[in-house]
Write a protein that holds these residues in place. Structure first.
Motif, PDB file in Angstrom:
ATOM      1  N   VAL A 204      -4.864  22.531 -14.033  1.00  0.00           N
ATOM      2  CA  VAL A 204      -3.593  21.824 -13.868  1.00  0.00           C
ATOM      3  C   VAL A 204      -2.855  21.718 -15.203  1.00  0.00           C
ATOM      4  CG1 VAL A 204      -2.540  19.681 -13.087  1.00  0.00           C
ATOM      5  CG2 VAL A 204      -4.623  20.500 -12.022  1.00  0.00           C
TER       6      VAL A 204
ATOM      7  N   LEU B 225      -6.752   9.575  -8.455  1.00  0.00           N
ATOM      8  CA  LEU B 225      -7.353   9.716  -7.122  1.00  0.00           C
ATOM      9  C   LEU B 225      -8.872   9.779  -7.229  1.00  0.00           C
ATOM     10  CD1 LEU B 225      -7.017  10.160  -4.054  1.00  0.00           C
ATOM     11  CD2 LEU B 225      -6.967  12.610  -4.504  1.00  0.00           C
TER      12      LEU B 225
ATOM     13  N   ASP C 296       0.401  15.832 -12.479  1.00  0.00           N
ATOM     14  CA  ASP C 296      -0.682  16.235 -11.578  1.00  0.00           C
ATOM     15  C   ASP C 296      -2.036  15.791 -12.122  1.00  0.00           C
ATOM     16  OD1 ASP C 296       0.702  17.295  -9.529  1.00  0.00           O
ATOM     17  OD2 ASP C 296       0.205  19.399  -9.915  1.00  0.00           O
TER      18      ASP C 296
ATOM     19  N   GLU D 291       3.228   9.426  -0.017  1.00  0.00           N
ATOM     20  CA  GLU D 291       2.886   9.174  -1.423  1.00  0.00           C
ATOM     21  C   GLU D 291       1.440   9.615  -1.705  1.00  0.00           C
ATOM     22  OE1 GLU D 291       4.498   5.352  -3.416  1.00  0.00           O
ATOM     23  OE2 GLU D 291       4.308   4.895  -1.277  1.00  0.00           O
ATOM     24  N   LEU D 292       0.575   9.248  -0.770  1.00  0.00           N
ATOM     25  CA  LEU D 292      -0.840   9.588  -0.927  1.00  0.00           C
ATOM     26  C   LEU D 292      -1.045  11.102  -0.916  1.00  0.00           C
ATOM     27  CD1 LEU D 292      -3.238   7.757  -1.327  1.00  0.00           C
ATOM     28  CD2 LEU D 292      -3.605   7.729   1.147  1.00  0.00           C
ATOM     29  N   ASP D 293      -0.228  11.784  -0.113  1.00  0.00           N
ATOM     30  CA  ASP D 293      -0.354  13.249  -0.041  1.00  0.00           C
ATOM     31  C   ASP D 293      -0.108  13.903  -1.405  1.00  0.00           C
ATOM     32  OD1 ASP D 293      -1.056  13.271   2.592  1.00  0.00           O
ATOM     33  OD2 ASP D 293       0.972  13.669   3.352  1.00  0.00           O
ATOM     34  N   LEU D 294       0.757  13.291  -2.213  1.00  0.00           N
ATOM     35  CA  LEU D 294       1.002  13.844  -3.556  1.00  0.00           C
ATOM     36  C   LEU D 294      -0.281  13.840  -4.383  1.00  0.00           C
ATOM     37  CD1 LEU D 294       4.424  12.110  -4.365  1.00  0.00           C
ATOM     38  CD2 LEU D 294       4.057  14.522  -3.795  1.00  0.00           C
ATOM     39  N   PHE D 295      -1.078  12.799  -4.179  1.00  0.00           N
ATOM     40  CA  PHE D 295      -2.351  12.714  -4.911  1.00  0.00           C
ATOM     41  C   PHE D 295      -3.341  13.768  -4.407  1.00  0.00           C
ATOM     42  CE2 PHE D 295      -0.467   8.710  -5.919  1.00  0.00           C
ATOM     43  CZ  PHE D 295      -0.986   8.335  -7.150  1.00  0.00           C
ATOM     44  N   PHE D 296      -3.361  13.926  -3.078  1.00  0.00           N
ATOM     45  CA  PHE D 296      -4.281  14.931  -2.530  1.00  0.00           C
ATOM     46  C   PHE D 296      -3.861  16.330  -2.980  1.00  0.00           C
ATOM     47  CE2 PHE D 296      -4.998  11.703   1.025  1.00  0.00           C
ATOM     48  CZ  PHE D 296      -6.240  11.317   0.537  1.00  0.00           C
TER      49      PHE D 296
ATOM     50  N   ALA E  84      -2.011   1.823  -5.081  1.00  0.00           N
ATOM     51  CA  ALA E  84      -0.759   1.064  -5.184  1.00  0.00           C
ATOM     52  C   ALA E  84      -0.749   0.237  -6.463  1.00  0.00           C
ATOM     53  CB  ALA E  84      -0.594   0.166  -3.953  1.00  0.00           C
TER      54      ALA E  84
ATOM     55  N   ALA F  60      -4.450  13.382 -10.134  1.00  0.00           N
ATOM     56  CA  ALA F  60      -5.804  13.832  -9.756  1.00  0.00           C
ATOM     57  C   ALA F  60      -6.865  12.901 -10.336  1.00  0.00           C
ATOM     58  CB  ALA F  60      -6.029  15.263 -10.244  1.00  0.00           C
TER      59      ALA F  60
ATOM     60  N   PRO G 279       0.839  -1.207   0.000  1.00  0.00           N
ATOM     61  CA  PRO G 279       0.000   0.000   0.000  1.00  0.00           C
ATOM     62  C   PRO G 279       0.869   1.250   0.000  1.00  0.00           C
ATOM     63  CG  PRO G 279      -0.661  -1.512   1.745  1.00  0.00           C
ATOM     64  CD  PRO G 279       0.634  -2.026   1.196  1.00  0.00           C
ATOM     65  N   MET G 280       0.333   2.318  -0.497  1.00  0.00           N
ATOM     66  CA  MET G 280       1.067   3.575  -0.524  1.00  0.00           C
ATOM     67  C   MET G 280       1.243   4.120   0.886  1.00  0.00           C
ATOM     68  SD  MET G 280      -0.134   5.828  -3.728  1.00  0.00           S
ATOM     69  CE  MET G 280       0.487   5.449  -5.348  1.00  0.00           C
ATOM     70  N   GLN G 281       2.352   4.787   1.078  1.00  0.00           N
ATOM     71  CA  GLN G 281       2.576   5.453   2.360  1.00  0.00           C
ATOM     72  C   GLN G 281       1.856   6.800   2.336  1.00  0.00           C
ATOM     73  OE1 GLN G 281       4.368   3.811   4.842  1.00  0.00           O
ATOM     74  NE2 GLN G 281       4.138   2.198   3.307  1.00  0.00           N
ATOM     75  N   ASP G 282       1.750   7.393   3.536  1.00  0.00           N
ATOM     76  CA  ASP G 282       1.031   8.673   3.640  1.00  0.00           C
ATOM     77  C   ASP G 282       1.636   9.747   2.754  1.00  0.00           C
ATOM     78  OD1 ASP G 282      -0.852   7.709   5.286  1.00  0.00           O
ATOM     79  OD2 ASP G 282      -0.189   8.762   7.099  1.00  0.00           O
TER      80      ASP G 282
ATOM     81  N   ALA H 186      -4.942   3.964  -0.422  1.00  0.00           N
ATOM     82  CA  ALA H 186      -3.531   3.561  -0.517  1.00  0.00           C
ATOM     83  C   ALA H 186      -3.413   2.200  -1.202  1.00  0.00           C
ATOM     84  CB  ALA H 186      -2.912   3.521   0.875  1.00  0.00           C
TER      85      ALA H 186
ATOM     86  N   ARG I  50       0.887   2.091  -9.418  1.00  0.00           N
ATOM     87  CA  ARG I  50       2.191   2.726  -9.202  1.00  0.00           C
ATOM     88  C   ARG I  50       2.986   2.860 -10.491  1.00  0.00           C
ATOM     89  NH1 ARG I  50       3.199   0.371  -4.023  1.00  0.00           N
ATOM     90  NH2 ARG I  50       3.517   2.011  -2.494  1.00  0.00           N
TER      91      ARG I  50
ATOM     92  N   ALA J   1      -2.316  17.117  -5.711  1.00  0.00           N
ATOM     93  CA  ALA J   1      -2.683  17.262  -7.130  1.00  0.00           C
ATOM     94  C   ALA J   1      -4.172  17.541  -7.267  1.00  0.00           C
ATOM     95  CB  ALA J   1      -2.307  15.994  -7.895  1.00  0.00           C
ATOM     96  N   ALA J   2      -4.979  16.851  -6.436  1.00  0.00           N
ATOM     97  CA  ALA J   2      -6.436  17.051  -6.511  1.00  0.00           C
ATOM     98  C   ALA J   2      -6.806  18.468  -6.084  1.00  0.00           C
ATOM     99  CB  ALA J   2      -7.139  16.029  -5.617  1.00  0.00           C
ATOM    100  N   ARG J   3      -6.104  18.987  -5.071  1.00  0.00           N
ATOM    101  CA  ARG J   3      -6.393  20.361  -4.622  1.00  0.00           C
ATOM    102  C   ARG J   3      -6.094  21.372  -5.718  1.00  0.00           C
ATOM    103  NH1 ARG J   3      -5.009  18.613   0.600  1.00  0.00           N
ATOM    104  NH2 ARG J   3      -2.780  18.834   0.212  1.00  0.00           N
ATOM    105  N   ARG J   4      -5.058  21.094  -6.489  1.00  0.00           N
ATOM    106  CA  ARG J   4      -4.712  22.030  -7.573  1.00  0.00           C
ATOM    107  C   ARG J   4      -5.633  21.868  -8.789  1.00  0.00           C
ATOM    108  NH1 ARG J   4       0.682  20.936  -5.707  1.00  0.00           N
ATOM    109  NH2 ARG J   4       0.897  19.153  -7.092  1.00  0.00           N
ATOM    110  N   ASP J   5      -6.267  20.723  -8.854  1.00  0.00           N
ATOM    111  CA  ASP J   5      -7.108  20.424 -10.022  1.00  0.00           C
ATOM    112  C   ASP J   5      -8.532  20.959  -9.813  1.00  0.00           C
ATOM    113  OD1 ASP J   5      -8.005  19.392 -12.395  1.00  0.00           O
ATOM    114  OD2 ASP J   5      -8.461  17.425 -11.556  1.00  0.00           O
TER     115      ASP J   5
END
Lengths: 135, 195
Positions: free
Chosen positions: B117, B129, B122, A13-18, B184, B126, A8-11, B180, B187, A20-24
């Motif tokens: 974006v 996600l 990104d 790594e997951l934060d990068l997705f969040f 994964a 996005a 599973p992704m670490q926190d 997560a 990836r 990106a979503a905030r910027r999108d």
């Protein structure tokens, strides 16, 4: 180290997705903004304007009536007038009764005892001064 | 008009709503500029990227705000918290109506939507996600979106969703674990194969 799909992704790594979503974030279209503002205008509560002072001309009687305070004041004035007339016309014995004997001691009506004004207020008429002049 | 907007710039959302309730259209304009993009973003995520439906929800939520202005109770809730709750309920209702649609078919957002974006990585993240969020149960999706994308605090989320703070913590924790695990699997596709 190669990360596999089974890990599973670490926190972080997951934060990068969040992030990106905030910027999108796509900006609302002008059409949507205009529709929202049109709703706002349509729903805007109507506020009643404050009442303005009326400057209409009053007659003489109305002016006096208003100056003395209107009906409540007139009622008080009438009551005071009636009370004054009543006090003026009633006999002192009634005043005696009302005052409990404090104002005029004794039987004012049936006895011969009468009092002159100087008996009640000896200094008021200047009799003391006359006596001193004679002496 | 711009001078009036500048004068209101520092005012809180609640103060602007009260001004609007007293017949001030400039306050409504500033509130729209502040809140509509956030509401639209939140609705878009909850509705699996369906922009048209998200715009409908945004307009409906803002309309409810305008109707509420005259009877707004000061200090009871933040305007943004109240709006998120309305949006969450509206989206949940619409998602329930969609239940017959295959989840996988509704999984990924539509292509070709306008996006701020520019970075392709990104965009990919996005999009990935959003797909993973769409596969979460509704309540987890709402809680995770509010916590990690909208930046709401746990007590705020509890107020929005009408549940306890502990329940919010549980929902976000389970939601993040599921994300997560889900992400994964992508990836390599997203260029995370090597450190």
């Amino acid at each position: 180290m190669v990360k596999t799909d089974k890990q599973p992704m670490q926190d972080n790594e997951l934060d990068l997705f969040f992030d990106a979503a905030r910027r999108d974030v796509a900006a609302p279209s002008d059409t949507l903004m205009a529709a929202i503002m049109a709703d706002a205008q349509a729903q805007m509560p109507v506020v009643e304007p404050l009442p303005t002072s009326k400057t209409h001309k009053m007659g003489l009687f109305a002016s006096i009536w208003s100056a003395i305070g209107g009906l409540p004041a007139a009622a008080s004035l009438a009551t005071a007038t009636v009370a004054g007339v009543w006090i003026g016309f009633t006999q002192p014995v009634q005043l005696e009764t009302l005052s409990g004997g404090l104002v005029l001691a004794g039987d004012y009506v049936t006895t011969d005892t009468t009092y002159a004004l100087e008996d009640l207020a000896p200094g008021y008429l200047g009799t003391t001064l006359f006596a001193e002049d004679e002496g | 008009m711009n001078m009036a907007l500048d004068a209101y710039e520092g005012a809180s959302d609640e103060a602007l709503l009260v001004l609007y309730g007293n017949g001030d259209a400039v306050a409504a304009q500033l509130l729209t500029q502040r809140l509509a993009p956030r509401v639209l973003g939140f609705a878009t995520r909850l509705l699996s990227g369906d922009r048209a439906e998200a715009e409908d929800v945004t307009q409906e939520a803002m309309l409810r705000l305008w109707k509420q202005a005259a009877s707004w109770r000061s200090g009871e809730a933040q305007v943004s918290t109240w709006l998120y709750r309305v949006v969450s309920n509206l989206c949940t209702d619409r998602l329930r109506k969609r239940r017959t649609v295959d989840l996988d078919a509704a999984g990924d957002p539509e292509d070709g939507q306008p996006s701020a974006v520019e970075n392709m990585m990104d965009v990919d993240r996005a999009t990935a996600l959003q797909g993973a969020l769409n596969r979460l149960p509704d309540r987890q999706k709402v809680a995770v979106t509010l916590r990690h994308i909208e930046g709401a605090t746990n007590p705020e989320i509890a107020q929005i969703m009408g549940i306890s703070v502990e329940a919010v913590e549980s929902l976000t924790a389970r939601g993040k674990r599921a994300l997560a695990k889900d992400l994964a699997g992508r990836r390599e596709e997203l260029g995370y194969g090597e450190d």
